[in-house]
Design an enzyme around this catalytic site. Structure first.
Site, PDB file in Angstrom:
ATOM      1  N   SER A  50       0.846  -1.192   0.000  1.00 34.96           N
ATOM      2  CA  SER A  50       0.000   0.000   0.000  1.00 34.96           C
ATOM      3  C   SER A  50       0.888   1.251   0.000  1.00 34.96           C
ATOM      4  CB  SER A  50      -0.928  -0.058   1.215  1.00 34.96           C
ATOM      5  OG  SER A  50      -1.968   0.842   1.073  1.00 34.96           O
ATOM      6  N   ARG A  52     -11.737   6.266   9.804  1.00 34.88           N
ATOM      7  CA  ARG A  52     -11.244   4.892   9.844  1.00 34.88           C
ATOM      8  C   ARG A  52     -12.305   3.908   9.345  1.00 34.88           C
ATOM      9  NH1 ARG A  52      -6.914   1.560   9.575  1.00 34.88           N
ATOM     10  NH2 ARG A  52      -7.081  -0.205  10.977  1.00 34.88           N
ATOM     11  N   ASP A  94      -8.378  -6.891  -4.514  1.00 35.57           N
ATOM     12  CA  ASP A  94      -7.998  -5.548  -4.068  1.00 35.57           C
ATOM     13  C   ASP A  94      -8.544  -4.529  -5.065  1.00 35.57           C
ATOM     14  OD1 ASP A  94      -6.736  -3.188  -3.344  1.00 35.57           O
ATOM     15  OD2 ASP A  94      -4.722  -4.053  -3.222  1.00 35.57           O
ATOM     16  N   HIS A 150      -7.799  -5.404  -0.236  1.00 38.50           N
ATOM     17  CA  HIS A 150      -6.516  -4.711  -0.126  1.00 38.50           C
ATOM     18  C   HIS A 150      -5.730  -5.163   1.103  1.00 38.50           C
ATOM     19  CE1 HIS A 150      -3.496  -1.694  -0.483  1.00 38.50           C
ATOM     20  NE2 HIS A 150      -3.853  -1.079   0.616  1.00 38.50           N
ATOM     21  N   ASP A 151      -6.454  -5.456   2.178  1.00 37.22           N
ATOM     22  CA  ASP A 151      -5.794  -5.882   3.423  1.00 37.22           C
ATOM     23  C   ASP A 151      -5.051  -7.210   3.303  1.00 37.22           C
ATOM     24  OD1 ASP A 151      -5.919  -3.972   5.326  1.00 37.22           O
ATOM     25  OD2 ASP A 151      -7.639  -4.782   6.411  1.00 37.22           O
TER      26      ASP A 151
END
Lengths: 371, 203
Positions: free
Chosen positions: A147, A217, A313, A346-347
């Site tokens: 990232s 967040r 992602d 994405h994580d």
């Protein structure tokens, strides 16, 4: 070995930032793991993502949780600390001990707040380079990160190619897409709309913009997961109840989960740091000082590179990562590419992905033979 | 394909390549040809492979490899980037052999292509007598599970090269492992070669 260390850098001469201002002396908080070999050729610089920090493989002092990449960095792990010396600094602009908005401005003896200059990914890399020089390492065996960490990797390859033997940019892009800028703007507006933000001067006040940061967040967290992962994990399940309450309480599990993510995040992260670091990501374009040419941006590197993307992602999709592969190919570099099939979104680079780990290990161990 | 003939194929490819050449092996499998050429010809090589398990094997051997599909990803390379592109026993598995061949000769100065010859007399005879899809050393799959989409004969390959302005420079005799300058279609080759191996370039 892996305790937090803090070093003062740029003491002789301040860093000249992309915005034109200068910053210095600066403080960098970092951790190291493993040991540096005699000729200092086995160092791996790990670059953290937006909300990461230097606690890559050791217990976090605030959350007490395992380091964010403890599955990847450690003895016999893909980045094997029996073989490699791992360095992970907190980026400037961060909030875990490196110079950033919540640290004291030596000129005013008060917290920087929004007096902190707007920094870029390149500025973060300039500060990291000072740390590497401080450690008397001439060439990094590898620079890696996912990232925003991947952006730092690309900037290293572009700015200081002679200092990088190999690189693993993961789930990243050569510049921030419109969609990513939009999502970051949403997060920043949530913070700045919180009356407790007080134009960023909240450090001496008993009110801090926790709600705004928490919403930021929550929004970001959605973008880190895939639609399928959310659907499969939470579905339309209700949270500790059998019926809808016809209220705005957290009826659904996903609501409760996101609220939890938001509440717990504010304990360890500074709202102003969130503004500054997301801004740096939005400004990122590795071609910025090369008239928009990716070829020019990377033409001086001869590093061996492994690019990794994840199928689900949508924040830094495979297509963005393949642009990196394409330019390294065009330059005739030794570049490898692997796309990991996963629904983790994405994580995924932070999750248990055995195929990803296998690729990291295979690449690093075979590249080690070059030494 | 048996290991013996694979090693002999490697040797013949190595003979075609000057030392230090830059090479892309498309469909590079576990990277064993690239490793062989690294040792024999000190090449600057890299691979492309669609099967991720094989990509992992290449990575663990230190071979640079792109997980990719020849039908799609060759477009990403600039013209004449490599001295050689290599495609061994994979042409018949591509969606568009015509596109792949055109791309290969575009991105490299010369290309080495090998493929099973569907015109070999055993295959032709087997088809004629049994009226079942042939299975042989180089055509080792049953019809319903084969990854091969486009079988061709040596003559078909020669015709396609002609059609898309590709120059055939050298052909290898995979029976006695000798290289010969290409002089045109040849009755014996089309009947008696189990596979074809050609050095080609754009006209």
């Amino acid at each position: 070995m892996n305790e937090n260390k803090i070093v003062k850098l740029a003491t002789d001469k301040p860093l000249t930032l992309d915005c034109g201002k200068s910053l210095g002396p600066i403080q960098t908080a970092y951790t190291t793991y493993g040991s540096l070999n005699a000729n200092k050729s086995n160092a791996i610089l790990v670059c953290h993502a937006l909300t990461g920090d230097q606690y890559v493989a050791s217990s976090h002092p605030i959350t007490k949780k395992d380091g964010w990449w403890s599955k990847v960095v450690g003895p016999d792990k893909p980045i094997d600390t029996n073989k490699f010396f791992v360095i992970c600094p907190n980026v400037i602009g961060g909030c875990m001990g490196s110079t950033g908005p919540k640290e004291i401005n030596p000129e005013t003896n008060k917290e920087f707040g929004t007096d902190f200059p707007v920094i870029t990914i390149a500025d973060m890399v300039r500060a990291q380079k000072l740390l590497i020089e401080h450690l008397e390492i001439k060439k990094l065996f590898c620079v890696t990160g996912g990232s925003m960490g991947g952006m730092l990797v690309l900037e290293w390859l572009s700015k200081f190619p002679e200092m990088v033997h190999s690189a693993i940019p993961i789930a990243t892009a050569t510049n921030h897409s419109t969609q990513n800028i939009a999502l970051n703007e949403l997060a920043r507006q949530a913070i700045m709309a919180d009356p407790n933000w007080q134009s960023g001067l909240y450090y001496q006040s008993d009110k801090t913009p926790l709600k705004g940061l928490s919403v930021a967040r929550m929004a970001a967290h959605i973008s880190y997961l895939s639609k399928d992962a959310l659907q499969n994990k939470f579905g339309r399940n209700l949270q500790d109840k059998n019926e809808l309450e016809y209220s705005f309480d957290a009826d659904f599990e996903i609501e409760s989960y996101l609220r939890h993510q938001g509440y717990t995040f504010v304990d360890r992260f500074d709202a102003n740091s969130y503004l500054y670091i997301t801004r740096a990501m939005d400004y990122f374009d590795v071609t910025a000082s090369h008239n928009g040419s990716l070829i020019d941006a990377f033409k001086k590197t001869n590093a061996k590179v492994l690019c990794v993307s994840f199928t689900s992602d949508w924040l830094y999709p495979t297509s963005e990562n393949k642009k990196i592969v394409k330019v390294f190919n065009a330059l005739g570099l030794n570049v490898s590419f692997i796309e990991i099939e996963t629904e983790g979104g994405h994580d995924s680079f932070l999750l248990n992905e055995p195929k990803f780990f296998e690729a990291l290990k295979g690449f690093l161990n075979s590249t080690l033979k070059d030494l | 394909m048996s290991l013996i003939s694979e090693k002999k194929d490697f040797k013949i490819i190595s003979d075609l390549i000057p030392n230090g050449s830059s090479i892309i092996d498309v469909g590079c499998n576990d990277g064993s040809l690239l490793q062989y050429l690294n040792e024999e010809n000190n090449i600057n090589g890299r691979g492309m492979e669609i099967d991720q398990d094989k990509v992992q094997l290449c990575l663990s051997k230190g071979i640079s490899v792109i997980e990719g599909d020849a039908d799609i990803d060759l477009f990403d390379y600039p013209d004449n980037l490599f001295d050689f592109s290599i495609l061994t026993y994979a042409l018949q598995a591509t969606k568009s052999p015509k596109t792949v061949l055109s791309q290969l000769v575009r991105i490299s100065k010369k290309s080495i292509i090998s493929f099973p010859n569907f015109g070999h007399w055993k295959i032709a005879t087997s088809l004629l007598l049994n009226r079942k899809m042939p299975i042989s050393n180089k055509l080792s799959y049953s019809w319903h599970e084969t990854p091969n989409l486009h079988f061709c004969t040596i003559n078909d390959f020669i015709d396609l090269c002609e059609e898309i302005d590709i120059n055939i420079e050298i052909k290898a005799n995979l029976k006695n492992y000798k290289l010969r300058k290409y002089t045109g279609k040849n009755f014996f080759d089309s009947y008696f070669s189990e596979a074809g191996l050609f050095l080609i370039s754009k006209k």
